[in-house]
Design an enzyme around this catalytic site. Structure first.
Site, PDB file in Angstrom:
ATOM      1  N   ALA A   7       2.085  -8.477   1.886  1.00 10.61           N
ATOM      2  CA  ALA A   7       1.785  -9.839   2.335  1.00 10.61           C
ATOM      3  C   ALA A   7       0.721 -10.445   1.434  1.00 10.61           C
ATOM      4  O   ALA A   7      -0.464 -10.118   1.529  1.00 10.61           O
ATOM      5  CB  ALA A   7       1.307  -9.816   3.788  1.00 10.61           C
ATOM      6  N   ASP A 110      -3.732  -5.232  -2.129  1.00 10.10           N
ATOM      7  CA  ASP A 110      -2.701  -5.172  -3.171  1.00 10.10           C
ATOM      8  C   ASP A 110      -3.236  -4.525  -4.440  1.00 10.10           C
ATOM      9  O   ASP A 110      -2.541  -3.739  -5.101  1.00 10.10           O
ATOM     10  CB  ASP A 110      -2.151  -6.565  -3.463  1.00 10.10           C
TER      11      ASP A 110
END
Length: 260
Positions: A7, A110
């Protein structure tokens, strides 16, 4: 089969991972207001279209830099797949790497996941360049420790800012210019050259400076949705791996199952 969810600020990527191999991937615009039910309808249709059975998904793992989106993704996992979502960086899915920076708690999920994937796939010192909402440069040493990096405006973000601030400039699509020239003959050509070759020059300059600071040979890896834009510039990177984050989530899940 594993459902891995990355996400990001601009898009959320859903991918099916089977024994380390990515067998399907889908992308949807990030909207923190989107409910678990909306995700489920959209995802169920895509699963059916590509011949995948929802019941084959045995686990869900999420990496997110959008905290407001996390709850509905966790509800998606529990309500529609019958599992408790695993969240990267949160017990029991610890990073398992050293975040050797002054504020390790602020490292984006991430970026940490990319470090895990890159170190598992490559030896030695690494420089990771992720082309997303922001363009990030991350340094990983030979032991797999994250040593820090750079955050720069992303390509689309830079273009949006330019168009928003200059009334007469048109909105253009980002693509690799057809010709190597850097003297544009039209307004659109000049904008494309400024953005595209501006980023090429930034990458060349920053990577050169980073390598000098590292003081050892370093492998340069590009990732993120916009990384393929620069495929023609072979000298910029040693490898282009657009799915590094998804691969890292798969590695984290496999290590958890193996008890590592």
């Amino acid at each position: 089969m594993l459902l891995a969810i990355d996400a990001g600020n601009t898009n959320i990527v859903f991918a099916l991972v089977d024994h380390g191999a990515i067998v399907a991937r889908w992308r949807i615009a990030t909207d923190a207001r989107r409910t678990a039910d909306e995700y489920a309808v959209w995802l169920h249709q895509l699963l059916q279209l590509e011949g995948h059975d929802r019941s084959a998904i045995e686990a869900v793992i999420i990496a997110t830099v959008v905290p407001r989106a996390l709850h509905n993704l966790e509800v998606l996992a529990s309500k529609y797949f019958g599992v408790e979502a695993l969240v990267a960086g949160r017990p029991p899915v610890e990073w398992g790497i050293t975040l050797d920076v002054d504020e390790p708690q602020n490292v984006g999920a991430d970026r940490a996941v990319n470090v895990i994937a890159a170190h598992a796939r490559h030896s030695g010192d690494l420089i990771l360049i992720d082309f997303g909402t922001a363009t990030t440069f991350d340094v990983v040493d030979y032991s797999g420790a994250y040593k820090g990096g750079i955050i720069a405006p992303g390509i689309n973000l830079s273009l949006d800012a330019l168009v928003a601030a200059a009334a007469k400039l048109p909105r253009i699509a980002i693509e690799a210019p057809d010709k190597p020239t850097v003297i544009g003959r039209t307004t659109q050509d000049q904008m494309l050259i400024g953005i595209y070759f501006g980023y090429v020059a930034m990458i060349e300059g920053l990577v050169t400076r980073m390598k000098a600071e590292i003081g050892r040979p370093a492998t340069v890896i590009a990732t993120g949705g916009l990384a393929p834009l620069f495929e023609r510039h072979k000298k910029l990177f040693d490898s282009i791996e657009p799915d590094l984050t998804i691969q890292g989530l798969g590695i984290m899940y496999d290590r958890l199952k193996a008890g590592l």
